[in-house]
Design an enzyme around this catalytic site. Structure first.
Site, PDB file in Angstrom:
ATOM      1  N   SER A  80       1.168  -1.235   0.087  1.00  0.00           N
ATOM      2  CA  SER A  80      -0.133   0.028   0.016  1.00  0.00           C
ATOM      3  C   SER A  80       1.014   1.245  -0.111  1.00  0.00           C
ATOM      4  O   SER A  80       0.646   2.157  -0.782  1.00  0.00           O
ATOM      5  CB  SER A  80      -1.039   0.009   1.140  1.00  0.00           C
ATOM      6  OG  SER A  80      -1.737   0.970   1.231  1.00  0.00           O
ATOM      7  N   ARG A 106       7.483  -8.820  -4.868  1.00  0.00           N
ATOM      8  CA  ARG A 106       8.082 -10.132  -4.718  1.00  0.00           C
ATOM      9  C   ARG A 106       7.405 -11.195  -5.601  1.00  0.00           C
ATOM     10  O   ARG A 106       7.852 -12.223  -5.698  1.00  0.00           O
ATOM     11  CB  ARG A 106       7.817 -10.530  -3.059  1.00  0.00           C
ATOM     12  CG  ARG A 106       8.885  -9.825  -2.158  1.00  0.00           C
ATOM     13  CD  ARG A 106       8.931 -10.282  -0.721  1.00  0.00           C
ATOM     14  NE  ARG A 106       7.503  -9.738  -0.023  1.00  0.00           N
ATOM     15  CZ  ARG A 106       6.978 -10.037   1.014  1.00  0.00           C
ATOM     16  NH1 ARG A 106       8.012 -10.890   1.879  1.00  0.00           N
ATOM     17  NH2 ARG A 106       6.092  -9.819   1.729  1.00  0.00           N
ATOM     18  N   ARG A 107       6.054 -10.749  -5.756  1.00  0.00           N
ATOM     19  CA  ARG A 107       5.466 -11.665  -6.356  1.00  0.00           C
ATOM     20  C   ARG A 107       5.198 -11.352  -7.929  1.00  0.00           C
ATOM     21  O   ARG A 107       4.844 -10.233  -8.350  1.00  0.00           O
ATOM     22  CB  ARG A 107       3.951 -11.935  -5.879  1.00  0.00           C
ATOM     23  CG  ARG A 107       3.972 -12.407  -4.635  1.00  0.00           C
ATOM     24  CD  ARG A 107       2.849 -13.070  -4.013  1.00  0.00           C
ATOM     25  NE  ARG A 107       1.629 -12.397  -4.465  1.00  0.00           N
ATOM     26  CZ  ARG A 107       0.892 -11.284  -3.702  1.00  0.00           C
ATOM     27  NH1 ARG A 107       1.802 -11.016  -2.568  1.00  0.00           N
ATOM     28  NH2 ARG A 107       0.224 -10.784  -4.080  1.00  0.00           N
ATOM     29  N   LYS A 141       4.057   6.421  18.055  1.00  0.00           N
ATOM     30  CA  LYS A 141       2.709   6.955  17.600  1.00  0.00           C
ATOM     31  C   LYS A 141       1.641   5.652  17.406  1.00  0.00           C
ATOM     32  O   LYS A 141       0.451   5.692  17.806  1.00  0.00           O
ATOM     33  CB  LYS A 141       2.642   7.833  16.330  1.00  0.00           C
ATOM     34  CG  LYS A 141       3.203   7.217  15.095  1.00  0.00           C
ATOM     35  CD  LYS A 141       1.901   6.505  14.264  1.00  0.00           C
ATOM     36  CE  LYS A 141       2.654   6.094  13.140  1.00  0.00           C
ATOM     37  NZ  LYS A 141       1.480   5.287  12.166  1.00  0.00           N
ATOM     38  N   ASN A 189      -3.635   0.526  13.782  1.00  0.00           N
ATOM     39  CA  ASN A 189      -3.265   0.487  15.186  1.00  0.00           C
ATOM     40  C   ASN A 189      -4.296   0.795  15.755  1.00  0.00           C
ATOM     41  O   ASN A 189      -4.726   0.172  17.120  1.00  0.00           O
ATOM     42  CB  ASN A 189      -1.896   1.222  15.384  1.00  0.00           C
ATOM     43  CG  ASN A 189      -0.763   0.431  14.865  1.00  0.00           C
ATOM     44  OD1 ASN A 189      -0.326  -0.393  15.364  1.00  0.00           O
ATOM     45  ND2 ASN A 189      -0.284   0.723  13.711  1.00  0.00           N
ATOM     46  N   GLU A 230       3.924  -6.760  14.594  1.00  0.00           N
ATOM     47  CA  GLU A 230       4.744  -5.483  14.556  1.00  0.00           C
ATOM     48  C   GLU A 230       4.407  -4.613  15.634  1.00  0.00           C
ATOM     49  O   GLU A 230       5.206  -4.102  16.428  1.00  0.00           O
ATOM     50  CB  GLU A 230       4.109  -4.791  13.098  1.00  0.00           C
ATOM     51  CG  GLU A 230       5.020  -5.436  11.828  1.00  0.00           C
ATOM     52  CD  GLU A 230       4.963  -4.456  10.906  1.00  0.00           C
ATOM     53  OE1 GLU A 230       4.234  -3.536  10.874  1.00  0.00           O
ATOM     54  OE2 GLU A 230       5.489  -4.876   9.751  1.00  0.00           O
TER      55      GLU A 230
END
Length: 321
Positions: free
Chosen positions: A10, A31-32, A186, A250, A272
């Protein structure tokens, strides 16, 4: 000038679109093979930005260090957990490049920022960062966005030249790792605001909690030596965007935790976020950080979220807080 963006997700796709207005050619690495084929055939990344046409000077390629020779600048926009292995796969092709990290994450248990990982793996002395309140879906559509460039003044001017646009507002800091660290912090406090959302009784309450979160974030920035960044786009701007907007991943994670939902351990955002929280707790050991502690305990045991919120509320209501 040719510029390469490594990572066709994105944000990588969005920053490629921004760069395409100032660079002669932009190479977008994925990658693909099916992603490469789709972008080159349709001129859009239908997986992340369906319906948004990419400019003609953007070309997708598979990740391969051998095609980096023409690029002076390389922008890294890959998941933080994959960065080290991806950089290694490029062999020595990144050694002489100017590399800009767009990644908001930290390596754990190594406690290294993404620019540190890149420098360690490439030996490059020209590694920089960008961060700020810039959701990818708005950035790619040309909506006004703020970006902090983390680089020495000499290179910041070059990077600004690549990003410049009537709809891109730029500020600057020579503190490369500080700019990155704001992006890590953040996210933690956006999770906190999501967790607390179900307890909020009104706008007075919401903005009081936002103030507590930002105050704690500033305490950490000062402790780490990054205090001058609190009023940059990477500081206040990104914190406010991520903590108050429901399309923030988040904040959404926090909302789910606040509903006592135990999330998949395979989720990228969960991994993450937990990595960032653990890293910050270790880096700030000894500081009084009730918001951070509430988030950490909730991520460990979301079924006890009401208890942790009550303990947090009791803590902040004490006169000595």
């Amino acid at each position: 000038m040719m510029v390469t963006v490594i990572g066709a997700g994105s944000f990588g796709t969005a920053i490629a679109q921004v760069l395409s207005w100032n660079a002669e050619r932009v190479r977008l690495m994925a990658r693909r093979s099916e992603v490469v084929e789709n972008i080159n055939r349709t001129h859009e990344n239908s997986a992340y930005h369906p319906g948004v046409k990419l400019r003609d000077n953007i070309e997708a390629t598979l990740m391969d260090g051998s095609v980096l020779e023409e690029s002076e600048y390389v922008f890294m926009a890959v998941p933080s957990g994959n960065l080290r292995s991806i950089v290694r796969s490029m062999n020595s092709s990144l050694e002489d490049k100017k590399i800009v990290s767009c990644i908001k994450g930290i390596e754990h248990p190594g406690l290294k920022t993404m620019s540190s990982v890149i420098r360690e793996e490439t030996g490059s002395r020209t590694v920089f960062s960008i961060s700020g309140p810039n959701f990818a879906d708005e950035l790619i559509r040309g909506m006004t966005s703020g970006i902090t460039v983390g680089a020495s003044t000499r290179y910041a001017r070059e990077i600004a030249g690549l990003l410049k646009s009537p709809r891109i507002i730029l500020d600057h800091s020579e503190n490369v790792e500080g700019v990155e660290f704001c992006g890590i912090l953040k996210n933690v406090y956006a999770v906190a605001m999501g967790i607390l959302d179900g307890q909020i009784t009104g706008e007075n309450h919401r903005h009081s909690l936002l103030t507590l979160c930002f105050r704690e974030m500033n305490l950490i920035l000062n402790e780490m030596g990054y205090g001058e960044l609190h009023d940059r786009f990477c500081g206040f701007g990104d914190f406010l965007l991520t903590s108050t907007t429901d399309k923030s991943r988040n904040r959404t994670l926090g909302l789910m935790l606040g509903k006592k939902m135990r999330l998949s351990e395979d989720s990228t955002i969960t991994i993450e976020s937990l990595r960032s929280i653990r890293a910050i707790r270790e880096l700030t050991e000894g500081l009084e950080l009730p918001v951070l502690e509430m988030v950490y305990r909730t991520m460990q045991e979301p079924e006890n979220v009401n208890l942790y919120i009550r303990e947090f509320q009791d803590r902040i209501s004490r006169p000595e807080f």
